[in-house]
Write a protein that holds these residues in place. Structure first.
Motif, PDB file in Angstrom:
ATOM      1  N   ILE A   1      -6.794  -5.818  10.662  1.00 53.30           N
ATOM      2  CA  ILE A   1      -7.488  -5.134   9.579  1.00 53.30           C
ATOM      3  C   ILE A   1      -8.864  -5.787   9.472  1.00 53.30           C
ATOM      4  O   ILE A   1      -9.075  -6.910   9.964  1.00 53.30           O
ATOM      5  CB  ILE A   1      -6.753  -5.239   8.230  1.00 53.30           C
ATOM      6  N   PRO A   2      -9.839  -5.123   8.855  1.00 52.13           N
ATOM      7  CA  PRO A   2     -11.131  -5.779   8.662  1.00 52.13           C
ATOM      8  C   PRO A   2     -10.978  -7.093   7.900  1.00 52.13           C
ATOM      9  O   PRO A   2     -10.213  -7.177   6.935  1.00 52.13           O
ATOM     10  CB  PRO A   2     -11.918  -4.751   7.839  1.00 52.13           C
ATOM     11  N   GLN A   3     -11.704  -8.112   8.330  1.00 52.25           N
ATOM     12  CA  GLN A   3     -11.664  -9.406   7.650  1.00 52.25           C
ATOM     13  C   GLN A   3     -12.043  -9.248   6.181  1.00 52.25           C
ATOM     14  O   GLN A   3     -11.526  -9.948   5.301  1.00 52.25           O
ATOM     15  CB  GLN A   3     -12.610 -10.385   8.344  1.00 52.25           C
ATOM     16  N   ARG A   4     -12.916  -8.298   5.917  1.00 52.46           N
ATOM     17  CA  ARG A   4     -13.365  -8.039   4.546  1.00 52.46           C
ATOM     18  C   ARG A   4     -12.203  -7.686   3.623  1.00 52.46           C
ATOM     19  O   ARG A   4     -12.187  -8.069   2.455  1.00 52.46           O
ATOM     20  CB  ARG A   4     -14.405  -6.919   4.570  1.00 52.46           C
ATOM     21  N   PHE A   5     -11.217  -6.941   4.144  1.00 50.12           N
ATOM     22  CA  PHE A   5     -10.062  -6.580   3.324  1.00 50.12           C
ATOM     23  C   PHE A   5      -9.324  -7.842   2.873  1.00 50.12           C
ATOM     24  O   PHE A   5      -8.903  -7.955   1.717  1.00 50.12           O
ATOM     25  CB  PHE A   5      -9.107  -5.682   4.106  1.00 50.12           C
ATOM     26  N   ALA A   6      -9.128  -8.768   3.807  1.00 51.11           N
ATOM     27  CA  ALA A   6      -8.448 -10.024   3.471  1.00 51.11           C
ATOM     28  C   ALA A   6      -9.272 -10.831   2.475  1.00 51.11           C
ATOM     29  O   ALA A   6      -8.726 -11.431   1.534  1.00 51.11           O
ATOM     30  CB  ALA A   6      -8.189 -10.837   4.735  1.00 51.11           C
ATOM     31  N   ASP A   7     -10.583 -10.854   2.661  1.00 52.20           N
ATOM     32  CA  ASP A   7     -11.464 -11.583   1.742  1.00 52.20           C
ATOM     33  C   ASP A   7     -11.386 -11.016   0.331  1.00 52.20           C
ATOM     34  O   ASP A   7     -11.596 -11.740  -0.656  1.00 52.20           O
ATOM     35  CB  ASP A   7     -12.909 -11.534   2.237  1.00 52.20           C
ATOM     36  N   GLN A   8     -11.065  -9.725   0.232  1.00 57.06           N
ATOM     37  CA  GLN A   8     -10.983  -9.062  -1.070  1.00 57.06           C
ATOM     38  C   GLN A   8      -9.586  -9.128  -1.681  1.00 57.06           C
ATOM     39  O   GLN A   8      -9.361  -8.576  -2.758  1.00 57.06           O
ATOM     40  CB  GLN A   8     -11.424  -7.595  -0.930  1.00 57.06           C
ATOM     41  N   GLY A   9      -8.654  -9.800  -1.012  1.00 57.17           N
ATOM     42  CA  GLY A   9      -7.347 -10.026  -1.618  1.00 57.17           C
ATOM     43  C   GLY A   9      -6.148  -9.483  -0.882  1.00 57.17           C
ATOM     44  O   GLY A   9      -5.001  -9.737  -1.296  1.00 57.17           O
ATOM     45  N   ASP A  10      -6.344  -8.724   0.195  1.00 56.86           N
ATOM     46  CA  ASP A  10      -5.204  -8.222   0.964  1.00 56.86           C
ATOM     47  C   ASP A  10      -4.504  -9.412   1.625  1.00 56.86           C
ATOM     48  O   ASP A  10      -5.118 -10.142   2.415  1.00 56.86           O
ATOM     49  CB  ASP A  10      -5.701  -7.228   2.021  1.00 56.86           C
TER      50      ASP A  10
END
Length: 327
Positions: A195-204
């Motif tokens: 998944i995009p790293q950004r999704f994880a950075d946003q809490g996923d």
């Protein structure tokens, strides 16, 4: 008096209806228009999707689907139907299969269960590790299914099962059977969908759930960090995704003296384009071209009896729960 009747809804991602450009284009349009998948504003994204991605990507993807298509349809559909049928044989609850995109739709699956008198819906998204891009999309789909209805069943929604003992045992058994058939490899590679790293950075918390599966399986198999590793596959677009990337990692292994690898994708409950073509096909070629000597793909759990036993254990947790409870 209303009779309480539980039913099971299995949900997976979806698939085109045929390995044709037109069918793939319809599927990709629905899939890539979901904000859970691509969260770019429509004003910018839709012209790119319709004007560039769909016209050029659909014919290429259709050819890839054609290379793995089965007599009963796409692998994902065939194996998911087998899972539905196998689970139905083990329980007295009605079981239906729905897809977030394409057919059979969530709407059709829900209607099938409600037509059988189901008053309590046990929803099992077939994604072992939670991600907002997959599991939350199922929740969105259910909302859209019920938002225009005047009534709805009680719902139990199973978030994921990344470390469920039956899931880890099924993975362990699959790996051990592969080792027995092909010999113990220099490295067991676990390739999870990215998944995009950004999704994880946003809490996923998807990467954390993948890591928990990795550690649980490594412990169950008794493998050290030199014998097993995890990567992420199937990135799309230009922004950074979770790393390390499967394809780039595989290309480097032979130079490190790793000539025999076995690869499994524990995040996929059923084999599909991303496992059969991308891993067993494309990434096999990368490895062998880089100097690898032996590459074996370990199939997804599909309708393996231990996998079905795990599904049964999950849904049975809520078979006798309070009928009027939405959890």
């Amino acid at each position: 008096m209303t009779v309480d009747k539980p039913g099971v809804l299995l949900v997976n991602l979806g698939t085109p209806d045929a390995p044709t450009t037109a069918a793939v284009k319809r599927y990709l349009k629905q899939f890539l228009s979901d904000k859970r998948v691509v969260d770019v504003p429509d004003l910018f994204w839709q012209p790119i999707l319709r004007g560039a991605i769909l016209p050029f990507r659909s014919p290429r993807v259709a050819k890839l689907y054609a290379s793995v298509w089965m007599e009963g349809g796409s692998p994902l559909l065939v194996f998911s139907q087998q899972q539905r049928d196998a689970l139905a044989q083990k329980t007295d609850m009605p079981v239906a299969l729905g897809m977030s995109y394409g057919n059979p739709s969530l709407q059709h699956a829900v209607d099938t269960l409600l037509d059988q008198g189901v008053t309590r819906l046990i929803v099992l998204p077939l994604y072992p590790q939670f991600s907002s891009s997959t599991v939350s999309a199922v929740w969105d789909g259910l909302y859209n299914t019920f938002r225009k209805r005047r009534t709805m069943p009680a719902i139990k929604f199973i978030r994921d099962y990344a470390t469920h003992p039956h899931y880890i045992e099924a993975l362990k058994d699959s790996v051990q059977r592969s080792f027995a058939e092909h010999g113990k490899p220099d490295l067991l590679l676990l390739s999870f969908h990215g998944i995009p790293q950004r999704f994880a950075d946003q809490g996923d918390d998807y990467p954390k759930r993948c890591e928990q599966t990795y550690h649980a399986l490594a412990a169950a198999l008794g493998l050290s960090s030199e014998q097993i590793m995890m990567t992420y596959q199937s990135r799309f677009g230009r922004e950074p995704w979770l790393m390390p990337y499967t394809d780039e990692t595989i290309k480097t292994l032979p130079d490190k003296g790793i000539r025999h690898i076995q690869v499994m994708s524990p995040g996929f409950s059923a084999d599909c384009l991303e496992t059969l073509e991308e891993i067993s096909g494309e990434n096999r070629e990368y490895f062998m071209h880089a100097g690898g000597e032996s590459f074996h793909y370990i199939p997804a759990l599909n309708a393996d009896p231990l996998h079905i036993d795990m599904m049964l254990a999950l849904v049975n947790q809520f078979k006798w729960s309070q009928p009027n409870q939405i959890i």
